[in-house]
Design an enzyme around this catalytic site. Structure first.
Site, PDB file in Angstrom:
ATOM      1  N   LYS A  45      16.265  -5.017 -23.980  1.00 38.26           N
ATOM      2  CA  LYS A  45      15.033  -5.517 -25.177  1.00 38.26           C
ATOM      3  C   LYS A  45      13.083  -5.845 -23.987  1.00 38.26           C
ATOM      4  O   LYS A  45      12.628  -5.767 -25.088  1.00 38.26           O
ATOM      5  CB  LYS A  45      14.893  -6.644 -25.754  1.00 38.26           C
ATOM      6  N   ASN A  82      20.608 -19.058 -41.714  1.00 35.18           N
ATOM      7  CA  ASN A  82      21.701 -18.655 -39.678  1.00 35.18           C
ATOM      8  C   ASN A  82      21.949 -20.722 -40.150  1.00 35.18           C
ATOM      9  O   ASN A  82      21.172 -21.304 -40.461  1.00 35.18           O
ATOM     10  CB  ASN A  82      21.981 -18.435 -39.190  1.00 35.18           C
ATOM     11  N   ASP A 120      21.062 -10.134 -37.881  1.00 36.03           N
ATOM     12  CA  ASP A 120      21.654  -8.560 -37.834  1.00 36.03           C
ATOM     13  C   ASP A 120      21.293  -7.468 -38.903  1.00 36.03           C
ATOM     14  O   ASP A 120      20.853  -6.159 -39.028  1.00 36.03           O
ATOM     15  CB  ASP A 120      22.666  -8.140 -36.804  1.00 36.03           C
TER      16      ASP A 120
END
Ligand code: PMT
Length: 403
Positions: free
Chosen positions: A341, A210, A279
């Protein structure tokens, strides 16, 4: 950053990296420091003294016997008035003279008379840097309290690739600020920062990744170090120079990053996950280059472990900060991540805004805790964002009894 009232003596010795000392001199003067420059005879062959004179607004001294002001002895006067001495670039020659206590030119003579702290940023050919004599001289100087800013690795002016490039002026500047910085709210704390994007291999020559440059995470690591923390930087590939004084752990994939973080989790006080972790990863990485055959190619992806979630689930005393890169419903999505999280804070950045998110030098963030907004920041440099974030983390560590 304010250096008003600080007198900095900048010693420039003779290497091609002398040109970078110009930027450093300019940054110091802009920050308000009174900068006086001494150049060696060889440095003058690379850069004109007039450049430093114009930036520092002081005459540049090159000759020990050029006593312009009869009321003082120039090398003693310069040494006496310095709050800090910085040698950038430092050649193997000046390191040897310093280690031996020689005073055969203006710079080495002034250094003998200086009692202020000394920061040295060496720059030279990779083999010269590794030479046992240079290493021994550096060790001697280190034992005497001289602080070194390690050179970076990369293409050297001599044609070699390796360690020896002068640290970037920003890094040297940060170390100078650090040496004057009395505010060290993270002193004695261990901080782990993740940065950059992960690389998920498809075959030996292709991968998924990315746009993360690592700038946000590196800024946090540098700032945490400046605030007194012992810092581990776990980084995906990045073209940024390694921050000085930080343990650097290079990783490639999300799985590598997971192991690097989990191995160190227990001993950490703060974990900051600025990395953009993929991911998904290819279900299989082909050991050979995938050939072009059919009109369509389907690649099966499998979910990567969520490192932050695992940290949140296993944390004991750790203060955990996640990042949320969002394109819509910024705060609601970020808060959802914080809760799922088990983070103490989440830094929400709307990556669609100009000046925010991936690759930029600035960011626009809102820092959230479980009760909502802790701080909404305007467009700031990533280093400034880091300072705000770390100050909140430090304050909360203290108020939770983590002092
Ligand atoms: O590196 P720069 O170019 O400076 O750009 C900075 C940045 C935009 C990458 C950074 O500011 C940022 O937002 N990082 C988080 C990007 C991201 O992956 O966000 P996310 O919303 O997908 O993930 C949320 C959090 O979970 C992040 O802390 C991430 O590190 C973590 N995560 C995500 C997936 C995964 N498998 N494991 C994780 O730990």
């Amino acid at each position: 950053m304010n250096l008003k009232g600080k007198s900095i003596l900048l010693g420039v010795s003779g290497g091609i990296a002398a040109y970078k000392a110009i930027t450093l001199c300019s940054k110091l003067a802009q920050a308000g420091a009174d900068v006086k420059v001494i150049m060696t005879e060889s440095a003058v062959k690379f850069v004109a003294p007039l450049t430093f004179q114009t930036l520092s607004r002081h005459h540049v001294v090159t000759d020990t016997f050029e006593e312009k002001d009869p009321s003082v002895v120039s090398h003693i006067d310069l040494a006496d008035h310095a709050d800090l001495v910085v040698i950038a670039p430092a050649t193997a020659n000046i390191l040897a003279k310093m280690a031996l206590g020689m005073g055969d030119d203006m710079l080495s003579t002034t250094l003998l008379a200086a009692t202020a702290p000394i920061i040295v940023a060496p720059a030279m050919n990779v083999h010269m840097y590794e030479h046992p004599a240079v290493r021994a001289n550096m060790e001697t100087l280190r034992e005497r309290g001289v602080r070194f800013i390690e050179p970076g690795e990369g293409q050297l002016a001599c044609g070699y690739v390796g360690k020896g490039r002068l640290a970037e002026p920003e890094q040297i500047f940060a170390a100078i600020i650090d040496s004057f910085e009395p505010n060290r709210p993270l002193q004695g704390k261990k901080v782990l920062v993740t940065a950059g994007g992960t690389v998920e291999r498809l075959d030996p020559v292709r991968y998924l990744t990315n746009d993360s440059s690592g700038k946000m995470g590196y800024a946090i690591a540098e700032e945490a170090r400046a605030m007194g923390a012992e810092v581990v930087l776990v980084s995906g590939p990045s073209s940024l120079p390694r921050p000085a004084g930080v343990e650097f752990v290079p990783v490639l994939s999300a799985l590598d990053m997971l192991s690097a973080v989990m191995e160190r989790l227990e001993e950490m006080d703060v974990i900051i996950k600025a990395a953009a972790v993929a991911d998904y990863r290819p279900a299989e990485a082909s050991p050979v280059k995938i050939k072009k055959k059919d009109e369509e190619l389907t690649i099966r992806l499998v979910k990567n472990p969520d490192i932050l979630q695992q940290v949140g689930a296993r944390k004991t005393k750790q203060f955990v900060v996640g990042f949320a890169a969002e394109t819509n419903d910024l705060e609601a999505n970020a808060l959802d991540k914080l809760r799922r999280k088990n983070c103490d804070l989440v830094v929400a950045n709307d990556v669609t805004r100009e000046g925010a998110g991936f690759g930029t030098d600035t960011n626009i963030v809102t820092i959230l805790d479980k009760n909502g907004t802790a701080e909404r920041l305007p467009v700031l440099s990533k280093r400034e964002v880091a300072r705000h974030l770390l100050q909140i983390a430090a304050d909360r560590l203290v108020s939770s009894g983590g002092e």
